[in-house]
Design a protein around this motif. Structure first.
Motif, PDB file in Angstrom:
ATOM      1  N   TRP A 243       0.833  -1.198   0.000  1.00 15.79           N
ATOM      2  CA  TRP A 243       0.000   0.000   0.000  1.00 15.79           C
ATOM      3  C   TRP A 243       0.872   1.255   0.000  1.00 15.79           C
ATOM      4  O   TRP A 243       0.594   2.228  -0.723  1.00 15.79           O
ATOM      5  CB  TRP A 243      -0.930   0.013   1.208  1.00 15.79           C
ATOM      6  N   SER A 247       0.751   3.926  -3.275  1.00 16.76           N
ATOM      7  CA  SER A 247       0.107   5.202  -2.979  1.00 16.76           C
ATOM      8  C   SER A 247       1.107   6.302  -2.654  1.00 16.76           C
ATOM      9  O   SER A 247       0.770   7.275  -1.999  1.00 16.76           O
ATOM     10  CB  SER A 247      -0.879   5.039  -1.811  1.00 16.76           C
ATOM     11  N   LEU A 298      -4.396  -1.493  -7.905  1.00 11.22           N
ATOM     12  CA  LEU A 298      -3.321  -0.500  -7.861  1.00 11.22           C
ATOM     13  C   LEU A 298      -1.954  -1.162  -8.022  1.00 11.22           C
ATOM     14  O   LEU A 298      -1.044  -0.586  -8.630  1.00 11.22           O
ATOM     15  CB  LEU A 298      -3.379   0.277  -6.544  1.00 11.22           C
ATOM     16  N   TYR A 302       0.673  -0.308 -10.920  1.00 13.42           N
ATOM     17  CA  TYR A 302       2.043   0.090 -10.570  1.00 13.42           C
ATOM     18  C   TYR A 302       3.052  -0.710 -11.399  1.00 13.42           C
ATOM     19  O   TYR A 302       4.038  -0.164 -11.898  1.00 13.42           O
ATOM     20  CB  TYR A 302       2.292  -0.138  -9.085  1.00 13.42           C
ATOM     21  N   PHE A 341     -10.446   6.184  -2.645  1.00 11.70           N
ATOM     22  CA  PHE A 341      -9.778   5.275  -3.575  1.00 11.70           C
ATOM     23  C   PHE A 341      -9.875   5.786  -5.003  1.00 11.70           C
ATOM     24  O   PHE A 341      -8.961   5.607  -5.800  1.00 11.70           O
ATOM     25  CB  PHE A 341     -10.377   3.872  -3.486  1.00 11.70           C
ATOM     26  N   ILE A 344      -7.010   7.972  -5.757  1.00 11.54           N
ATOM     27  CA  ILE A 344      -5.765   7.205  -5.921  1.00 11.54           C
ATOM     28  C   ILE A 344      -5.771   6.461  -7.249  1.00 11.54           C
ATOM     29  O   ILE A 344      -4.761   6.410  -7.960  1.00 11.54           O
ATOM     30  CB  ILE A 344      -5.590   6.218  -4.746  1.00 11.54           C
ATOM     31  N   SER A 348      -3.115   7.024 -10.256  1.00 13.85           N
ATOM     32  CA  SER A 348      -2.270   5.955 -10.774  1.00 13.85           C
ATOM     33  C   SER A 348      -2.333   5.892 -12.295  1.00 13.85           C
ATOM     34  O   SER A 348      -1.295   5.754 -12.967  1.00 13.85           O
ATOM     35  CB  SER A 348      -2.696   4.610 -10.180  1.00 13.85           C
TER      36      SER A 348
END
Length: 775
Positions: A243, A247, A298, A302, A341, A344, A348
Motif C-alpha cells: 500500500w 500510494s 493499484l 504500478y 480510492f 488514488i 495511478s
C-alpha cells in the motif's frame, strides 16, 4: 513489517562477517625449540594443496570445485571443506577460491533450473538436501567475498544467484540472501542509515552515485527481486508495504522501484531494465488475487507503470491493452469506487500517462486505439468528486468516445506513400509510424465501408507499392524487426480485399501477394528455441493452401497459370522450414512441415500436363527434389525410432523416383556393358534408397522376401532387365553385409525372383547369378 526476519538475517550476516574477519588475521605461530639433529626440522606453514589435503583426509580445491559445480554431489561435507579452505587460506588465495566457488554454484543451480526441478517435487539426481547445501555454499562464498572485496560486482553476483532461486520458486532462500545485498548497496551509496529503511525502499542519496547506471541496475534488480519474494509472503504481513508503495505521493521520489526507473541515470539502460519490469508484471499478475480488490488493481497498475517507464514503442502496443484489462476486470466486480480510492485510482492511471508522455510525448495518444480503449474503460468507473484535471483529460462519456477511425481510400494510400518514402529516407520514422498504421489498417479491413470497385482496386495499388518496397529493403536494413507486424497486416488486409469487390483482373496478383506475405511470415514466426511458434508458422502455409483451393480464386489462377507456381512456392517453403527443424534436431516437429509438402508435391504430380508447345509445367528440379523430400521425411521417423513408418516412406520414395526415371533407367540397363546401377544424375538417390529399404526390411523388421523392390506398385512398367538389376542390387547389399544371420532365406527368395526374370531372353545375366549362390 517484516523486521524480525530482516534483523535475524542481518545478525547471521554479521556473525559470518566477524568470523571471516577473525580468520583472515595472520596466524601467530609459537617458535619451536631448536633442533640439533636436522637443520630443516622446523618447516614453514604449508597451504592446503593437492598433496597436503589428501594426507589430512580432505578433498582438494579441484575436487571441491567439481563437487560445487554439480549440485547432485554437493553434500554437507562439501560445505565443511569449503569453510576450512576459507579459514586456512591466505587472503589472495581465498579470494580466488571463493570467486571460483561462486561461479561453480551459480552454474550448478542453473542446471537444476533447466532440469525442471521443484522443491515440492524434487527430480533426481537433485535431492532437496543437495540443493540446500548448494545454497549454503553460495551464501558462505558470497559473504566471504563481500568481506574481502566489497562493491557493485559482488552484489551483481549475489542478485544473479537470487534470480535463479526465484526461478526455482525458493522464495524463502532468496529472501534470506537479500538483506546482505541491501547492506552492500547502502555501503556503496555511503548511506549506512538507509539499511534500516523499510522493505521495497532504497532512498536516493544526495550524491552523483545515484545516477551511476551500473548501480541503478543493481538497485532495480534488488527491489524487483524483493517484491518477487514479498509477493509470496503471508498477505497480511506485506499488505501495508505494498500500500505504501502504490500510494506514494510522487513516483519520482521515495526510493521505490519506480523512482529509480524514472531517474535520469536509468534512461541509458532501459533495455536492461525492461526484462526486470516485465518479469515483475508477470509475478504480480500471478499473485494479485491474494490481496484486496483495491490494492490488487493499484498493484497491477504500478507494475504497468514500471514497464512504461523503460518500455519502447513495441511494449506500448500491448501495455495499454493490459491496463485496460485491469480496469475492466476491476469494474466487473466493483460498480463504484469510494471517493478516497477513486482519487488514488485516477492518480495511478494519470501517472501512466505522464510516464508515457515523458518518454515519447502525448501527441500520439489520441491516435492510439489501445489507449483510447483504456480511456473508454476509465470513464466507466463512477468516481465521486473526480478531479477536474482528470475529468478534463478523459472527458465525460457523452463528450469523448472511443476512437474507431474510418479512413478514406485517399488517406490510406497517402499514408502508405509516406511510409514508402520513410523506408529509404528515414527508417527511424518508419518504425514510429508503422505500428499504429498497421493496427488502423486492420481495423479498416474489419469494416471497410466501401462498395465501389475502383476504391477497392486503388487501395490494393497503394498498399502493394509499399509492400513490394518493404519486401526488397527490410532484410538489408534494421527494419527486419518489423517484418512480422507488417506482413501479418498485409496478409490480413489482402485476404479481406480478395473477399471484397475487387476487380477480377487483379485477383491472381492479389492472391500471389497474400501467399508471399504468409510464406515470409511463416519464416519469421518460426523460432527453433520456442516450440510454440511451430504451429503458428505452419498455420500460415496451410492457410495459403486453403486460399488456393477457394473456388472464387481458383478459376482466375488457373487461367493465368499461377496455380501450380504458387503451390510449388508453398511446397518449397514447407520443405525449407521442415529441413531447418530437422537439422536443428527437432525431428518430431519437422514431420508436419515435410509431410504437408509431400502431399502438395503428390497433388502437383497428379495434375501434371503438357502445354500447347509440348513442354511440361513442372521443372526437372521438381522431379529431383520430390524423392529427396520423401527421404527426409522417412529419416525423421528413423530418428524417432519408428522404423515401419520409415520403411513405408522409403518404398514410396523409391516408387516415386522410379516413376520419374523409369524410362532413362531402362535405356541405361539396355545399353550399359556393366551390371551395376548408375550413380550420376538423375539416378544419384537410387542406390541409397534400395540400401535403406533392404537393410531396414531385412535386419530391423525381418520382412523376408517382401522387401523385394519388384513388389512396388508403379504407374509405369519397367523393363525386365531394369527389374532384375534392382533385385541384384538388393542381393549384393545383403551378400556383402557382415550381419548374415536370418538373411539366407531372404537371398534365396530374391534369387528365385531374379532367375524367373532372366530365364527368358537374358542368358548371360542368368548365368551370372551363379556368383550369388553361396551367401
Amino acid at each position: 513489517m517484516l523486521v524480525p526476519d530482516v534483523k535475524g538475517s542481518i545478525t547471521v550476516g554479521v556473525q559470518i562477517t566477524l568470523w571471516l574477519f577473525m580468520s583472515s588475521r595472520p596466524r601467530q605461530v609459537r617458535p619451536g625449540a631448536r633442533s640439533t639433529t636436522r637443520k630443516d626440522a622446523v618447516t614453514p606453514k604449508q597451504h592446503i594443496s593437492e598433496a597436503s589435503s589428501s594426507n589430512r583426509g580432505l578433498m582438494s580445491q579441484t575436487q571441491l570445485l567439481q563437487s560445487l559445480g554439480d549440485t547432485a554431489s554437493t553434500s554437507a561435507d562439501t560445505v565443511e571443506v569449503l569453510k576450512r579452505f576459507i579459514r586456512d587460506l591466505d587472503i589472495p588465495e581465498r579470494r580466488i577460491l571463493v570467486m571460483k566457488a561462486i561461479n561453480a554454484v551459480t552454474i550448478a543451480l542453473g542446471h537444476v533450473q533447466k532440469s525442471g526441478w521443484m522443491s515440492s517435487a524434487p527430480i533426481p539426481p537433485y535431492s532437496q538436501s543437495a540443493v540446500e547445501n548448494t545454497i549454503l555454499s553460495a551464501e558462505i562464498s558470497l559473504t566471504a567475498l563481500r568481506v574481502m572485496k566489497p562493491g557493485v560486482n559482488i552484489e551483481k553476483a549475489t542478485l544473479n544467484f537470487v534470480g535463479k532461486l526465484l526461478a526455482l520458486k525458493l522464495y524463502e532462500a532468496a529472501w534470506h540472501l537479500l538483506p546482505s545485498t541491501k547492506i552492500g548497496i547502502c555501503s556503496i551509496l555511503h548511506d549506512p542509515q538507509s539499511v534500516g529503511s523499510k522493505e521495497l525502499v532504497i532512498p536516493h542519496p544526495q550524491s552523483e552515485l545515484s545516477q551511476d547506471p551500473d548501480l541503478i541496475l543493481v538497485i532495480v534488480t534488488y527491489l524487483s527481486y524483493e517484491a518477487h519474494a514479498l509477493l509470496h509472503k503471508e498477505p497480511r504481513l506485506v499488505t501495508s508495504l505494498f500500500w505504501d508503495m502504490v500510494s506514494a505521493v510522487n513516483f519520482t521520489t521515495g526510493g521505490y522501484i519506480l523512482s529509480w526507473l524514472t531517474s535520469p541515470g536509468a534512461q541509458g539502460i532501459a533495455d536492461k531494465l525492461l526484462p526486470l519490469c516485465t518479469s515483475l508484471l508477470k509475478a504480480v499478475e500471478l499473485k494479485y488475487t491474494v490481496f484486496g480488490e483495491e490494492l490488487s488493481v493499484l498493484l497491477r497498475i504500478y507494475a504497468i507503470q514500471c514497464v512504461l517507464s523503460v518500455g519502447s514503442g513495441e511494449e506500448y502496443k500491448w501495455i495499454w491493452k493490459q491496463a485496460r484489462n485491469v480496469v475492466k476486470e476491476y469494474i466487473k466486480y466493483k460498480s463504484a469506487a469510494s471517493s478516497s480510492f477513486g482519487k488514488i485510482f485516477d492518480k495511478s492511471l494519470m501517472s501512466c500517462v505522464e510516464i508515457a508522455g515523458s518518454r515519447y510525448g502525448t501527441n500520439d495518444l489520441d491516435a492510439d486505439p489501445s489507449f483510447q480503449d483504456l480511456l473508454s474503460e476509465w470513464r466507466r468507473l463512477p468516481v465521486k468528486d473526480r478531479d477536474k484535471a482528470v475529468l478534463g483529460f478523459i472527458g465525460a462519456p457523452t463528450t469523448r468516445s472511443t476512437v474507431n477511425p474510418q479512413f478514406s481510400t485517399s488517406n490510406i494510400t497517402i499514408r502508405a506513400s509516406k511510409l514508402s518514402l520513410c523506408l529509404t529516407g528515414n527508417p527511424q520514422e518508419f518504425g514510429t509510424l508503422i505500428g499504429t498504421w498497421c493496427e488502423d489498417i486492420q481495423k479498416w479491413a474489419s469494416n471497410p465501408g466501401i462498395e465501389n470497385e475502383n476504391d477497392w482496386t486503388n487501395i490494393y495499388n497503394g498498399l502493394e507499392k509499399l509492400r513490394r518496397k518493404f519486401r526488397r529493403t527490410y532484410e538489408s536494413s534494421d527494419l527486419e524487426k518489423y517484418a512480422i507486424i507488417v506482413f501479418a497486416s498485409f496478409s490480413d488486409v489482402y485476404s479481406r480485399l480478395i473477399k471484397g469487390r475487387v476487380s477480377s483482373r487483379i485477383i491472381p496478383d492479389l492472391v500471389s501477394a497474400t501467399i508471399e506475405c504468409r510464406i515470409v511470415l511463416s519464416k519469421h514466426l518460426l523460432k527453433h528455441v520456442d516450440a510454440h511458434t511451430y504451429g503458428k508458422s505452419l498455420d500460415q502455409l496451410t492457410t495459403s493452401l486453403h486460399l488456393l483451393e477457394d473456388s472464387h480464386t481458383n478459376k482466375e489462377l488457373v487461367a493465368t497459370g499461377k496455380f501450380r507456381t504458387l503451390r510449388q512456392c508453398i511446397s518449397g517453403a514447407l520443405w525449407n522450414l521442415g529441413s531447418s527443424l530437422y537439422q536443428a534436431g527437432h525431428w518430431d516437429h519437422a514431420i508436419p512441415f515435410i509431410s504437408e509438402g509431400v502431399m502438395v508435391d503428390r497433388d502437383l504430380l497428379q495434375t501434371e500436363s503438357i502445354d500447347d508447345k509440348g513442354e511440361k509445367y513442372l521443372t526437372d528440379q521438381f522431379y529431383q527434389q520430390m524423392p529427396r523430400r520423401m527421404m527426409l521425411l522417412a529419416s525423421c521417423y528413423v530418428k524417432l525410432g519408428e522404423r515401419l513408418d520409415a520403411y513405408k516412406l522409403y518404398r514410396d520414395a523409391l516408387a516415386c523416383l522410379l516413376t520419374l526415371i523409369g524410362r532413362p533407367l531402362d535405356t541405361h540397363c539396355r545399353t550399359s556393358s556393366g551390371f551395376s546401377l548408375p550413380t550420376e544424375s538423375p539416378f544419384q538417390h537410387l542406390i541409397g534408397l534400395i540400401e535403406r529399404i533392404t537393410v531396414i526390411g531385412a535386419y530391423e523388421l525381418r520382412l523376408s522376401a517382401d522387401i523385394s523392390v519388384d513388389t512396388l506398385s508403379l504407374p509405369i512398367d519397367l523393363s525386365p532387365i531394369s527389374r532384375g538389376t534392382l533385385i541384384e542390387a538388393q542381393i549384393s547389399i545383403l551378400r556383402h553385409d557382415t550381419r548374415k544371420n536370418y538373411i539366407g532365406s531372404i537371398v534365396q527368395e530374391l534369387l528365385k525372383s531374379v532367375e524367373a526374370i532372366y530365364q527368358k531372353g537374358y542368358p548371360i545375366r542368368f548365368a551370372r547369378l551363379a556368383r550369388y549362390i553361396e551367401v
